[in-house]
Design a protein around this motif. Structure first.
Motif, PDB file in Angstrom:
ATOM      1  N   GLU A 133      -4.997   1.211  -0.346  1.00 56.93           N
ATOM      2  CA  GLU A 133      -4.251   0.261  -1.166  1.00 56.93           C
ATOM      3  C   GLU A 133      -4.486   0.545  -2.639  1.00 56.93           C
ATOM      4  O   GLU A 133      -5.616   0.678  -3.092  1.00 56.93           O
ATOM      5  CB  GLU A 133      -4.709  -1.146  -0.810  1.00 56.93           C
TER       6      GLU A 133
ATOM      7  N   HIS B 280     -10.312  -5.944 -10.069  1.00 59.54           N
ATOM      8  CA  HIS B 280     -11.216  -5.776  -8.930  1.00 59.54           C
ATOM      9  C   HIS B 280     -10.502  -4.991  -7.836  1.00 59.54           C
ATOM     10  O   HIS B 280      -9.356  -5.274  -7.484  1.00 59.54           O
ATOM     11  CB  HIS B 280     -11.657  -7.140  -8.398  1.00 59.54           C
TER      12      HIS B 280
ATOM     13  N   THR C  13       0.824  -1.191   0.000  1.00 60.00           N
ATOM     14  CA  THR C  13       0.000   0.000   0.000  1.00 60.00           C
ATOM     15  C   THR C  13       0.860   1.244   0.000  1.00 60.00           C
ATOM     16  O   THR C  13       2.018   1.224   0.404  1.00 60.00           O
ATOM     17  CB  THR C  13      -0.895   0.014   1.250  1.00 60.00           C
TER      18      THR C  13
ATOM     19  N   GLU D 277     -17.169  -3.711  -9.784  1.00 59.89           N
ATOM     20  CA  GLU D 277     -16.270  -3.006  -8.855  1.00 59.89           C
ATOM     21  C   GLU D 277     -14.820  -3.129  -9.314  1.00 59.89           C
ATOM     22  O   GLU D 277     -13.950  -3.608  -8.588  1.00 59.89           O
ATOM     23  CB  GLU D 277     -16.419  -3.548  -7.431  1.00 59.89           C
TER      24      GLU D 277
ATOM     25  N   ARG E  57     -10.759  -4.792  -4.683  1.00 63.22           N
ATOM     26  CA  ARG E  57     -10.386  -5.453  -3.427  1.00 63.22           C
ATOM     27  C   ARG E  57      -9.671  -6.779  -3.666  1.00 63.22           C
ATOM     28  O   ARG E  57      -8.713  -7.103  -2.980  1.00 63.22           O
ATOM     29  CB  ARG E  57     -11.636  -5.694  -2.561  1.00 63.22           C
ATOM     30  N   ARG E  58     -10.142  -7.546  -4.647  1.00 68.28           N
ATOM     31  CA  ARG E  58      -9.566  -8.871  -4.889  1.00 68.28           C
ATOM     32  C   ARG E  58      -8.252  -8.806  -5.661  1.00 68.28           C
ATOM     33  O   ARG E  58      -7.478  -9.760  -5.646  1.00 68.28           O
ATOM     34  CB  ARG E  58     -10.553  -9.746  -5.666  1.00 68.28           C
ATOM     35  N   GLN E  59      -8.013  -7.701  -6.349  1.00 64.60           N
ATOM     36  CA  GLN E  59      -6.805  -7.514  -7.154  1.00 64.60           C
ATOM     37  C   GLN E  59      -6.654  -8.621  -8.209  1.00 64.60           C
ATOM     38  O   GLN E  59      -5.574  -9.125  -8.464  1.00 64.60           O
ATOM     39  CB  GLN E  59      -5.552  -7.480  -6.250  1.00 64.60           C
TER      40      GLN E  59
END
Length: 488
Positions: free
Chosen positions: A21, A345, A15, A479, A347-349
């Motif tokens: 992040e 994504h 991050t 997202e 959050r999921r990257q």
């Protein structure tokens, strides 16, 4: 974000110090996952189910078929070493697409992207998923054949599981691949040890006059190599995820060498084990060679083989769904595909849109069931572009001799591999003109698409506005966002 901060974040994969992040693909694939990724993707259904394609096109000669398996392994290893050089020379993910783009230009790169998603990947994934479905149901319905509709449903469930894993987490997909690779090793060991033990005890009758053949047709040999090379297919998939490999200059060449040497040795030993327990005619008559072998060599564990084969198919499927969407991701990032597919994504990257695009294509193909012709199409197109990529590597070496190359394959290896690939592709035009001609037509159908949508963008303004609106809605729904830092 400032350039210095972006580089710092991209290099660390963490991050930023003063904010949330950042969105980008992390370097999470170490040496063990990289080896498992290549080995687990290469070892799919082919070696367990249908090695008879090599035998049949080798004139039913046991010795010649074993030689073809060995040469296919050597050829694939040479190609993998060429791709090790390409992967350390060009730090982008994307595999074939990236190398064609960097060395031969945008049109060949786009055609590779087009053919991969129009027929190569859906056909290959459908073939593997249907094999998974058949072998999951094998112990339940034996000695009868499982209902076709049920096989289709189980196959789609397998594809759904793999897609869900790859959408959820890169780490989860890597761990799944390592686990399935261990299961594959167990399956290979269960075949190799009883077969080699029987051979050592003098069971050599099927190897007498091993190179005698009255039905050998030289023009069929390229098809024997296609069958063998298809079983070795997947050695190039690590190059699709270069931007996610930890220390790629070290781990890509090392993972390729370790995995391909292991695969080649295992494949040759597995075929020796098959021929120890079965004659050439018996192998040709078998619908599932590994199961026939188990019924003769390890009767107490024969029911375990279908389970192990299904896990092997799932591993190959997982490897394909992990790697190939990265090609689409990079193609979209370069402007050769809609921008929505270059997003991750938040959050999921994970490159969720690129993974999801494959899902309906594969499900439709599985539902049809008639995918074996497309497998032949896929082999021709795949090897043509591989040959073009290594040719591009040689041209790039000549044009830019001072370009940094952390790993450099011997020139003779690169030249021989390229020449052999073009020779096999060219001879297959004579051996199987219908399938190879169809592959050429499907591939070249991307040329007008390239000029209409990429080169000149002749699409009507109304259509582009509607498409952009749909893309924005999908971005909100999934997202996803574009990478915030460079990862190459």
């Amino acid at each position: 974000m400032e350039g210095a901060k972006a580089e710092s974040v991209a290099g660390s994969g963490k991050t930023s110090s003063d904010g949330p992040e950042v969105v980008h693909l992390r370097r999470t694939i170490g040496l063990l996952p990289a080896v498992s990724f290549i080995f687990g993707t290469v070892v799919g259904s082919g070696i367990f189910i249908a090695p008879k394609g090599v035998l049949m096109n080798s004139g039913n000669s046991v010795g010649l078929s074993l030689l073809v398996w060995l040469l296919c392994g050597v050829l694939s290893t040479c190609g993998a070493l060429c791709y090790a050089e390409l992967g350390t020379t060009f730090k982008k993910s994307g595999g074939h697409y990236t190398y064609l783009l960097e060395t031969l230009g945008p049109l060949p790169a786009f055609l590779r992207l087009w053919s991969e998603f129009m027929f190569i990947r859906p056909a290959v994934a459908s073939y593997v998923s249907l094999a998974f479905g058949r072998y999951v149901l094998e112990p339940i319905f034996a000695p009868c054949t499982a209902p076709t509709q049920l096989v289709t449903v189980v196959s789609i469930l397998g594809v759904t599981f793999v897609v869900a894993v790859n959408c959820w987490s890169v780490t989860l997909a890597s761990r799944t691949q390592v686990t399935l690779t261990v299961i594959k090793m167990l399956a290979l060991i269960l075949i190799i040890i009883p077969g080699i033990t029987a051979l050592a005890q003098g069971q050599t009758e099927h190897f007498q006059n091993a190179f005698d053949s009255e039905s050998l047709v030289l023009t069929k040999l390229p098809l024997a190599f296609y069958s063998g090379l298809y079983a070795y297919g997947g050695w190039f998939y690590l190059n699709f995820v270069t931007e996610e490999v930890v220390n790629p200059n070290r781990n890509i060449p090392l993972a390729i060498i370790l995995s391909m040497v292991t695969v080649t040795v295992c494949y040759v030993l597995v075929n020796v084990a098959y021929y120890t327990m079965m004659s050439a005619d018996e192998l040709l008559m078998s619908e599932a060679v590994a199961v026939t072998f188990a019924n003769r060599a390890i009767k107490g564990l024969s029911s375990l083989i279908p389970v192990l084969v299904s896990a092997s198919c799932l591993g190959a499927l997982n490897g394909g769904f992990f790697a190939v969407p990265r090609m689409l991701f990079v193609g979209a990032r370069e402007g050769h595909w809609p921008a929505i597919f270059s997003m991750i994504h938040i959050r999921r990257q994970t490159p969720l849109p690129a993974v999801l695009l494959l899902y309906p294509l594969v499900v439709i193909m599985v539902g049809r069931g008639d995918i074996y012709q497309l497998i032949n199409f896929a082999s021709f197109s795949r090897w043509l572009f591989i040959a073009m990529a290594t040719l591009g590597m040689l041209i790039h070496r000549y044009r830019y001799p001072q370009h940094p190359r952390p790993f450099k394959v011997p020139l003779a290896v690169a030249v021989v591999f390229t020449v052999v690939c073009f020779f096999i592709v060219g001879l297959s035009l004579y051996s199987d003109p219908w399938n190879t001609g169809g592959s050429c037509i499907l591939t070249l159908s991307g040329v007008p698409v390239y000029y209409l949508t990429v080169k000149h963008q002749y699409l009507p303004h109304r259509f582009r506005r509607a498409f952009n609106s749909i893309s924005r809605q999908l971005q909100i729904l999934f997202e996803v966002a574009k990478q915030e830092v460079r990862t190459y």
